[in-house]
Design a protein around this motif. Structure first.
Motif, PDB file in Angstrom:
ATOM      1  N   SER A  88      68.766 151.203 -33.766  1.00 19.09           N
ATOM      2  CA  SER A  88      70.217 151.080 -33.785  1.00 19.09           C
ATOM      3  C   SER A  88      70.907 152.385 -33.412  1.00 19.09           C
ATOM      4  O   SER A  88      70.324 153.468 -33.498  1.00 19.09           O
ATOM      5  CB  SER A  88      70.672 150.623 -35.171  1.00 19.09           C
ATOM      6  N   GLY A  89      72.176 152.276 -33.005  1.00 22.33           N
ATOM      7  CA  GLY A  89      72.982 153.452 -32.724  1.00 22.33           C
ATOM      8  C   GLY A  89      72.551 154.226 -31.500  1.00 22.33           C
ATOM      9  O   GLY A  89      72.585 155.461 -31.494  1.00 22.33           O
ATOM     10  N   ASN A  90      72.156 153.521 -30.439  1.00 19.27           N
ATOM     11  CA  ASN A  90      71.794 154.165 -29.181  1.00 19.27           C
ATOM     12  C   ASN A  90      72.553 153.494 -28.039  1.00 19.27           C
ATOM     13  O   ASN A  90      73.603 152.880 -28.264  1.00 19.27           O
ATOM     14  CB  ASN A  90      70.275 154.090 -28.975  1.00 19.27           C
ATOM     15  N   GLN A  91      72.031 153.591 -26.823  1.00 19.97           N
ATOM     16  CA  GLN A  91      72.665 152.985 -25.664  1.00 19.97           C
ATOM     17  C   GLN A  91      71.658 152.134 -24.899  1.00 19.97           C
ATOM     18  O   GLN A  91      71.657 152.092 -23.667  1.00 19.97           O
ATOM     19  CB  GLN A  91      73.256 154.081 -24.763  1.00 19.97           C
ATOM     20  N   LEU A  92      70.788 151.473 -25.648  1.00 21.97           N
ATOM     21  CA  LEU A  92      69.743 150.663 -25.034  1.00 21.97           C
ATOM     22  C   LEU A  92      70.350 149.469 -24.316  1.00 21.97           C
ATOM     23  O   LEU A  92      71.331 148.872 -24.782  1.00 21.97           O
ATOM     24  CB  LEU A  92      68.753 150.192 -26.099  1.00 21.97           C
ATOM     25  N   THR A  93      69.766 149.112 -23.188  1.00 19.59           N
ATOM     26  CA  THR A  93      70.290 148.034 -22.350  1.00 19.59           C
ATOM     27  C   THR A  93      69.216 146.981 -22.110  1.00 19.59           C
ATOM     28  O   THR A  93      68.064 147.130 -22.505  1.00 19.59           O
ATOM     29  CB  THR A  93      70.773 148.593 -21.006  1.00 19.59           C
ATOM     30  N   GLY A  94      69.625 145.913 -21.430  1.00 12.02           N
ATOM     31  CA  GLY A  94      68.684 144.849 -21.116  1.00 12.02           C
ATOM     32  C   GLY A  94      68.556 143.857 -22.259  1.00 12.02           C
ATOM     33  O   GLY A  94      69.391 143.793 -23.163  1.00 12.02           O
ATOM     34  N   THR A  95      67.493 143.101 -22.243  1.00  9.68           N
ATOM     35  CA  THR A  95      67.247 142.079 -23.254  1.00  9.68           C
ATOM     36  C   THR A  95      66.153 142.536 -24.210  1.00  9.68           C
ATOM     37  O   THR A  95      65.479 143.536 -23.965  1.00  9.68           O
ATOM     38  CB  THR A  95      66.826 140.763 -22.585  1.00  9.68           C
ATOM     39  N   VAL A  96      65.989 141.770 -25.289  1.00  5.34           N
ATOM     40  CA  VAL A  96      64.897 142.022 -26.228  1.00  5.34           C
ATOM     41  C   VAL A  96      63.668 141.294 -25.710  1.00  5.34           C
ATOM     42  O   VAL A  96      63.666 140.054 -25.633  1.00  5.34           O
ATOM     43  CB  VAL A  96      65.254 141.529 -27.649  1.00  5.34           C
ATOM     44  N   PRO A  97      62.616 142.017 -25.320  1.00  2.99           N
ATOM     45  CA  PRO A  97      61.450 141.362 -24.717  1.00  2.99           C
ATOM     46  C   PRO A  97      60.744 140.420 -25.694  1.00  2.99           C
ATOM     47  O   PRO A  97      60.713 140.654 -26.899  1.00  2.99           O
ATOM     48  CB  PRO A  97      60.539 142.539 -24.334  1.00  2.99           C
ATOM     49  N   GLU A  98      60.181 139.368 -25.148  1.00  2.00           N
ATOM     50  CA  GLU A  98      59.335 138.485 -25.944  1.00  2.00           C
ATOM     51  C   GLU A  98      58.044 139.214 -26.315  1.00  2.00           C
ATOM     52  O   GLU A  98      57.620 140.155 -25.639  1.00  2.00           O
ATOM     53  CB  GLU A  98      58.996 137.217 -25.155  1.00  2.00           C
ATOM     54  N   ILE A  99      57.452 138.792 -27.417  1.00  7.65           N
ATOM     55  CA  ILE A  99      56.157 139.329 -27.833  1.00  7.65           C
ATOM     56  C   ILE A  99      55.137 138.196 -27.821  1.00  7.65           C
ATOM     57  O   ILE A  99      55.497 137.025 -27.777  1.00  7.65           O
ATOM     58  CB  ILE A  99      56.230 139.967 -29.233  1.00  7.65           C
ATOM     59  N   GLU A 100      53.867 138.575 -27.881  1.00 11.12           N
ATOM     60  CA  GLU A 100      52.806 137.575 -27.884  1.00 11.12           C
ATOM     61  C   GLU A 100      52.575 137.035 -29.289  1.00 11.12           C
ATOM     62  O   GLU A 100      52.897 137.689 -30.288  1.00 11.12           O
ATOM     63  CB  GLU A 100      51.511 138.194 -27.343  1.00 11.12           C
ATOM     64  N   VAL A 101      52.019 135.858 -29.356  1.00 12.25           N
ATOM     65  CA  VAL A 101      51.677 135.260 -30.643  1.00 12.25           C
ATOM     66  C   VAL A 101      50.685 136.173 -31.366  1.00 12.25           C
ATOM     67  O   VAL A 101      49.715 136.649 -30.775  1.00 12.25           O
ATOM     68  CB  VAL A 101      51.054 133.866 -30.457  1.00 12.25           C
ATOM     69  N   GLY A 102      50.978 136.458 -32.627  1.00 12.45           N
ATOM     70  CA  GLY A 102      50.110 137.340 -33.413  1.00 12.45           C
ATOM     71  C   GLY A 102      50.569 138.778 -33.442  1.00 12.45           C
ATOM     72  O   GLY A 102      50.026 139.576 -34.217  1.00 12.45           O
ATOM     73  N   GLN A 103      51.572 139.131 -32.631  1.00  9.71           N
ATOM     74  CA  GLN A 103      52.095 140.493 -32.650  1.00  9.71           C
ATOM     75  C   GLN A 103      53.222 140.622 -33.682  1.00  9.71           C
ATOM     76  O   GLN A 103      53.924 139.660 -33.986  1.00  9.71           O
ATOM     77  CB  GLN A 103      52.621 140.902 -31.267  1.00  9.71           C
ATOM     78  N   LEU A 104      53.366 141.828 -34.217  1.00 15.55           N
ATOM     79  CA  LEU A 104      54.433 142.201 -35.153  1.00 15.55           C
ATOM     80  C   LEU A 104      54.478 141.302 -36.390  1.00 15.55           C
ATOM     81  O   LEU A 104      55.534 141.075 -36.973  1.00 15.55           O
ATOM     82  CB  LEU A 104      55.792 142.196 -34.448  1.00 15.55           C
ATOM     83  N   THR A 105      53.333 140.838 -36.827  1.00 12.22           N
ATOM     84  CA  THR A 105      53.298 139.976 -38.013  1.00 12.22           C
ATOM     85  C   THR A 105      53.577 140.739 -39.302  1.00 12.22           C
ATOM     86  O   THR A 105      53.858 140.125 -40.332  1.00 12.22           O
ATOM     87  CB  THR A 105      51.937 139.275 -38.124  1.00 12.22           C
ATOM     88  N   GLU A 106      53.515 142.079 -39.259  1.00 12.51           N
ATOM     89  CA  GLU A 106      53.810 142.898 -40.429  1.00 12.51           C
ATOM     90  C   GLU A 106      55.241 143.426 -40.421  1.00 12.51           C
ATOM     91  O   GLU A 106      55.670 144.079 -41.378  1.00 12.51           O
ATOM     92  CB  GLU A 106      52.839 144.091 -40.495  1.00 12.51           C
ATOM     93  N   LEU A 107      55.990 143.160 -39.353  1.00 11.20           N
ATOM     94  CA  LEU A 107      57.340 143.710 -39.207  1.00 11.20           C
ATOM     95  C   LEU A 107      58.281 143.108 -40.251  1.00 11.20           C
ATOM     96  O   LEU A 107      58.400 141.883 -40.370  1.00 11.20           O
ATOM     97  CB  LEU A 107      57.865 143.413 -37.805  1.00 11.20           C
ATOM     98  N   THR A 108      58.954 143.985 -40.998  1.00  9.70           N
ATOM     99  CA  THR A 108      59.913 143.526 -42.003  1.00  9.70           C
ATOM    100  C   THR A 108      61.346 143.914 -41.659  1.00  9.70           C
ATOM    101  O   THR A 108      62.276 143.224 -42.072  1.00  9.70           O
ATOM    102  CB  THR A 108      59.570 144.083 -43.395  1.00  9.70           C
ATOM    103  N   GLU A 109      61.548 145.004 -40.925  1.00  8.28           N
ATOM    104  CA  GLU A 109      62.892 145.448 -40.565  1.00  8.28           C
ATOM    105  C   GLU A 109      62.940 145.795 -39.082  1.00  8.28           C
ATOM    106  O   GLU A 109      62.180 146.639 -38.614  1.00  8.28           O
ATOM    107  CB  GLU A 109      63.306 146.673 -41.386  1.00  8.28           C
TER     108      GLU A 109
END
Length: 362
Positions: free
Chosen positions: A281-302
């Motif tokens: 957050s709080g940057n100047q990022l552009t574009g879209t949020v890329p899709e991820i593969e099944v099984g990726q980021l399964t531990e992501l909470t925030e």
């Protein structure tokens, strides 16, 4: 209290009474205990001077008096006890400068002075080639980091955080390639991260947040394999996100919030199997949020993305992490509020948990 009668233990080599309810001052009789090797009063209620007369204690290797109520300045005479390997005086009420005489302790391996009220500059500590751990965080130290500090190439832990250090980081920082823990956050450092920064590939913890750093974060994390926690928040870093940092298999916490980073989110941002927090957050990022593969980021909470320039629709594979059995995502914050410009489309609260601009959580 600790009675002066302890002087009768002339042949005692280890004196440890840590983590008790002992108080008072250290009796000035230690010089009688000439075989003393370890002196440990940690986690008690001692007060007065932290250093008493240690003359004649040529075998003393460990002097540990942390977590008491010692106050006043550090006696420069400590530099005469040249056999010391451990000098721990953290979490007290010590004031004044760090004596330059500590640089005479040529066998010193660990120096802990954190959580005091020490002022002045960090001495050069030149000659302490055996120093492995230096912790002086949460004091009122000022000035720049002495160039001589970077000669301690066996150092594994360096904590200068929560002081008032200024200036830039030397290119010699890369000499400290055995560091596992580097924290210089909450200071007044400026300039760019030196190119040699990428040599610190043994780091597990890296905190450079809350300074005045600028320039790019060099994309050179290819050889890093142990990094767990990296915090770059609240600086003025620019350029793109470093792609290779997302490929570190151990990275669990990644904070890039509140900088001037631009460009897209790297397509490999879901590579780490243990990533838990990702703050962009709080940057100047552009574009879209890329899709991820099944099984990726399964531990992501925030996953915090608000206050950027992202567009399109939130990746369905990210939304799926909010579903039972597919992920653990609790917080997904984006610019999906009705007045957001640009706006990232996201169903709330089914997918995104907070839309900005907003008065609060959805």
């Amino acid at each position: 209290i600790l009675p002066p009668e302890i002087k009768v233990f002339e042949k005692m080599d280890t004196f440890v009474i840590g983590n008790n309810a002992v108080g008072g001052v250290i009796p000035d009789v230690l010089s009688s205990m000439t075989d003393l090797r370890v002196f440990d009063l940690e986690i008690n209620s001692f007060f007065g001077p932290a250093i008493v007369n240690l003359e004649g204690l040529g075998k003393l290797e460990s002097y540990r008096v942390s977590a008491n109520r010692f106050g006043g300045p550090i006696d420069p005479a400590i530099g005469q006890t040249t056999s010391l390997k451990e000098l721990w005086m953290a979490d007290n009420q010590l004031t004044g400068p760090i004596p330059t005489s500590i640089g005479d302790l040529l066998e010193l391996e660990t120096l802990y002075l954190y959580r005091n009220s020490l002022t002045g500059i960090l001495p050069t500590l030149e000659g302490l080639s055996t120093l492995k751990e230096l912790q002086v965080f949460q004091n009122f130290l000022t000035g720049t980091v002495p160039e001589e500090l970077y000669q301690n190439t066996d150092m594994s832990l360096l904590r200068l955080d929560r002081n008032q250090f200024t200036g830039t980081l030397s290119e010699s920082l890369g000499n400290l390639n055995q560091l596992g823990d580097l924290r210089i956050d909450e200071n007044l450092f400026s300039g760019t991260l030196p190119a040699s920064f990428v040599n610190l590939s043994e780091l597990v913890v890296l905190r450079v947040n809350d300074n005045n750093f600028e320039g790019t974060i060099r994309d050179g994390f290819d050889q890093w394999s142990s990094l767990d926690f990296a915090d770059f928040r609240n600086n003025a870093f620019s350029g793109s996100l470093p792609t290779t940092i997302f490929d570190i298999p151990t990275i669990r916490i990644l904070y890039f919030a509140n900088n001037n980073l631009d460009g897209p989110i790297p397509p490999n941002y879901g590579s780490s199997p243990v990533l838990r927090d990702l703050f962009l957050s709080g940057n100047q990022l552009t574009g879209t949020v890329p899709e991820i593969e099944v099984g990726q980021l399964t531990e992501l909470t925030e996953f915090l993305l608000e206050d950027n320039e992202l567009t399109g629709t939130m990746a369905e594979s990210i939304c799926n992490l909010r579903m039972p059995g597919q992920g653990m995502l609790d917080d997904l914050w984006v610019d999906c509020g009705p007045t957001a410009d640009p706006r990232l489309e996201c169903d709330a609260p089914e997918c995104c948990t907070a839309c900005f601009p907003s008065d609060g959580r959805v």
